[in-house]
Scaffold this active site. Structure first.
Site, short mmCIF file in Angstrom:
data_model
loop_
_atom_site.label_atom_id
_atom_site.label_comp_id
_atom_site.label_asym_id
_atom_site.label_seq_id
_atom_site.Cartn_x
_atom_site.Cartn_y
_atom_site.Cartn_z
N ASP A 98 3.73 4.09 35.02
CA ASP A 98 3.82 4.65 36.37
C ASP A 98 5.05 5.55 36.45
OD1 ASP A 98 3.64 4.95 39.17
OD2 ASP A 98 2.89 2.90 39.39
N ASP A 141 3.19 8.88 40.65
CA ASP A 141 3.40 8.44 42.02
C ASP A 141 3.49 9.65 42.97
OD1 ASP A 141 4.08 6.06 43.69
OD2 ASP A 141 5.96 7.13 44.01
N GLU A 162 -1.48 10.04 42.08
CA GLU A 162 -1.62 9.44 43.40
C GLU A 162 -1.42 10.54 44.42
OE1 GLU A 162 0.17 5.88 46.20
OE2 GLU A 162 1.50 7.30 45.23
N HIS A 218 -1.33 -2.16 44.95
CA HIS A 218 -0.17 -2.92 45.42
C HIS A 218 0.31 -2.47 46.80
CE1 HIS A 218 1.22 0.78 43.75
NE2 HIS A 218 2.39 0.62 44.33
N ASP A 219 -0.31 -1.43 47.37
CA ASP A 219 0.06 -0.96 48.71
C ASP A 219 -0.99 -1.31 49.76
OD1 ASP A 219 2.32 0.36 47.64
OD2 ASP A 219 1.19 2.21 47.33
O1 TEU Z 1 2.91 5.02 47.55
C1 TEU Z 1 2.77 6.16 48.29
C2 TEU Z 1 2.30 6.05 49.67
O2 TEU Z 1 2.41 7.01 50.40
C3 TEU Z 1 1.68 4.84 50.18
O3 TEU Z 1 0.61 4.28 49.66
C4 TEU Z 1 2.64 4.05 50.93
O4 TEU Z 1 2.67 2.73 50.50
C5 TEU Z 1 2.19 4.14 52.36
O5 TEU Z 1 2.37 5.46 52.78
C6 TEU Z 1 2.98 3.26 53.23
O6 TEU Z 1 2.30 3.15 54.44
C7 TEU Z 1 3.62 5.09 46.35
C8 TEU Z 1 3.71 3.74 45.72
O7 TEU Z 1 2.41 3.30 45.39
C9 TEU Z 1 4.43 2.82 46.66
O8 TEU Z 1 4.44 1.49 46.23
C10 TEU Z 1 5.81 3.36 46.83
O9 TEU Z 1 6.51 2.62 47.80
C11 TEU Z 1 5.82 4.82 47.26
O10 TEU Z 1 4.92 5.62 46.51
C12 TEU Z 1 7.19 5.42 47.03
O11 TEU Z 1 7.44 5.55 45.66
#
Ligand code: TEU
Ligand code: CA
Length: 548
Positions: free
Chosen positions: A96, A197, A248, A322-323
């Protein structure tokens, strides 16, 4: 060449996967220890979320050193051992890459703060509009203004995420070269995949106040984004046909994705997009409680399937990461039809055109934990928004109800391996509480039981390998306006598959207006399967029909 169209990726959040040294934090040795389990599922790639040196303010998405491993997760030898053991089993490792921002602990940012011009140019520093007013009114994704004041310079730096995650300046060629170096370093270690990311946020050039939204329209899919991705591709992973990549894409547009993940555009192999996971939001606002909009879910997925296919571009397909909250809690049923609904949801995604991603625990139907106290939450986003919601006037009770549905911690509770203490995740105290239902929902019991959710996932992953229609076929939506049925057709070289799902916990009828006599049922989530022109589907019933 790697055939990512026949592959499935398994996502691991190392912190919550398996702890081998009793500190309550999952580690790389824990991943190695579970490789046989992952192999049993039949997947091809393992995507590990960041384990690099980091203060862990955002669980590793705040990287302090891209070349070394955080002690909490282990050592470089542990990582090399993991790659070696994975390779023995035909499993490839995907890393990642968090390239939109670094931790403010990163050496570059520290040098910037000490006044070195070279490193100040690695980040986005700007003067305020006037005394005490940040450069723009953009909001951080984790709440509050996206600019942080640095008194010494009388300037602000941009952080689209946490205040300790400073955005990098990709318009600076030196930054782009640093990113290339990082990828080449990990390629040498045998890494065969990269996830990038929030990569569509890296090209920022318009810094204006946003009076319509939170600022995202000014920095999402920015003006140089395609150029930067092509450049990265050419200088690094594009030289190895075995490597697969996924970007992503935060709040992206489908037109941009034709280019990001186009067959001949030399950017990325595929994209994650999230529009289908905002059907229980109010617009872009996730901290609300509204039922999910089934019609919208279908419209969005059907549109992405059809149009990405027409434009020769490739999707990553998924419900969980994970989000995101656990899908069985979100669109399925955690009570009477837990098993049926988890299997149905799996079938919906795995028969789509795209590369499926399975998030740890999804394959055993893990649920949201239902935390009732703020002390149980760990995620910075949840902690911030719990306060913000109450400042907006919500009662504590309502704020909890919203967190229980939308918190990212929902997916971050420890992997449920067994019915023993701490679900077999750790012998110490887990960094985040285990969901209480591990005595009934755990991997050990599902490996044993032929009719388990685990075995259903296994079948789907295998089916994609054996069946070219799933991997390569065209896509056509069915029952588009039906209020309970999620159905579609896949076709390839004279073969047709019909994927038919009842998305709800009540019986439903669908007049297919098709002669289904020549079809055989190749997958179902009930012990039997009745096929007729007018289909009567039981709660969450899911069938895959094939005609050669
Ligand atoms: O996530 C990006 C992102 O915009 C989302 O899925 C975020 O969790 C959401 O906007 C919150 O409501 C990525 C990663 O997957 C996440 O875990 C990180 O926190 C984020 O980037 C920052 O690196
Ligand atoms: Ca540990």
């Amino acid at each position: 060449m790697s055939d990512f169209k026949k592959s499935t990726v398994y996502q691991i959040y190392p912190k919550s996967f398996c702890d081998t040294n009793k500190d309550g934090i999952g580690d790389l040795k824990g991943v190695t220890a579970k490789l046989d389990y992952i192999k049993k599922l039949g997947v091809d790639y393992i995507w590990l979320t960041p384990f690099f040196v980091s203060p862990q303010n955002d669980n590793g998405y705040d990287v302090e050193d891209y070349y070394n491993i955080d002690k909490r997760y282990g050592t470089m030898e542990d990582f090399e051992q993991l790659v070696k053991e994975a390779d023995k089993r035909g499993l490839r490792i995907m890393l990642d890459m968090v390239f939109n921002h670094t931790s403010t602990n990163h050496e570059w940012f520290q040098k910037a703060l000490s006044g070195e011009e070279k490193y100040k140019n690695y980040y986005i520093f700007k003067k305020g509009k006037k005394a005490g007013v940040p450069p723009t009114n953009w909001e951080s994704k984790f709440g509050g203004n996206a600019w942080e004041y640095v008194e010494k310079f009388d300037e602000y730096y941009l952080h689209l995420f946490d205040v300790t995650q400073a955005d990098l300046n990709w318009d600076n060629e030196e930054v782009r070269k640093e990113m290339q170096k990082i990828i080449l370093y990990w390629m040498k270690k045998g890494v065969k995949g990269f996830r990038f990311d929030v990569v569509n946020l890296i090209s920022k050039s318009i810094f204006e106040d946003d009076y319509e939204g939170d600022g995202r329209r000014f920095y999402t899919d920015g003006p140089n984004i395609h150029r930067y991705l092509k450049e990265l591709n050419e200088a690094t992973f594009g030289t190895d046909a075995e490597i697969i990549t996924v970007g992503e894409m935060s709040s992206t547009s489908i037109e941009n994705c034709y280019e990001y993940a186009g067959e001949n555009s030399h950017e990325l192999s595929m994209v994650f997009s999230f529009h289908h996971l905002k059907v229980d939001f109010m617009g872009n606002e996730k901290w609300v409680m509204v039922p999910f909009d089934f019609q919208k879910l279908k419209d969005i997925l059907f549109q992405w399937q059809t149009k990405m296919c027409q434009n020769h571009a490739w999707n990553a397909v998924f419900w969980c990461n994970h989000d995101q909250p656990r899908v069985v809690s979100r669109f399925g049923n955690t009570q009477k039809y837990w098993k049926e609904s988890a299997k149905m949801l799996a079938t919906v995604v795995h028969c789509l055109r795209g590369t499926p991603y399975v998030y740890q625990g999804e394959e055993i139907g893990m649920t949201n934990p239902g935390f009732t106290d703020i002390a149980q939450y760990r995620d910075v986003e949840s902690l911030n928004h719990f306060k913000i919601l109450q400042q907006k006037g919500l009662s504590e009770e309502n704020a909890y109800a919203i967190l229980q549905i939308h918190s990212r911690d929902n997916s971050r509770t420890p992997m449920q391996w067994t019915g023993q203490k701490n679900a077999g995740f750790t012998e110490g105290t887990p960094w985040i509480e285990v969901t209480k239902n591990y005595d009934t929902i755990n991997a050990e019991s599902q490996i044993e039981e032929e009719s388990s959710i685990f075995h259903h996932y296994k079948k789907l992953i295998q089916l994609r390998k054996e069946n070219d229609t799933i991997a390569y076929g065209d896509f056509e939506p069915l029952a588009e306006k039906h209020n309970a049925v999620f159905a579609y057709k896949r076709t390839y070289q004279g073969e047709t598959l019909l994927v038919i799902n009842n998305f709800y916990g009540h019986e439903t009828k669908w007049d297919t207006e098709m002669d289904l006599s020549g079809y055989e049922c190749i997958l179902t989530n009930y012990p039997d399967c009745h096929v007729d022109t007018v289909l009567k589907l039981r709660p969450y019933e899911s069938i895959v029909l094939k005609k050669a």
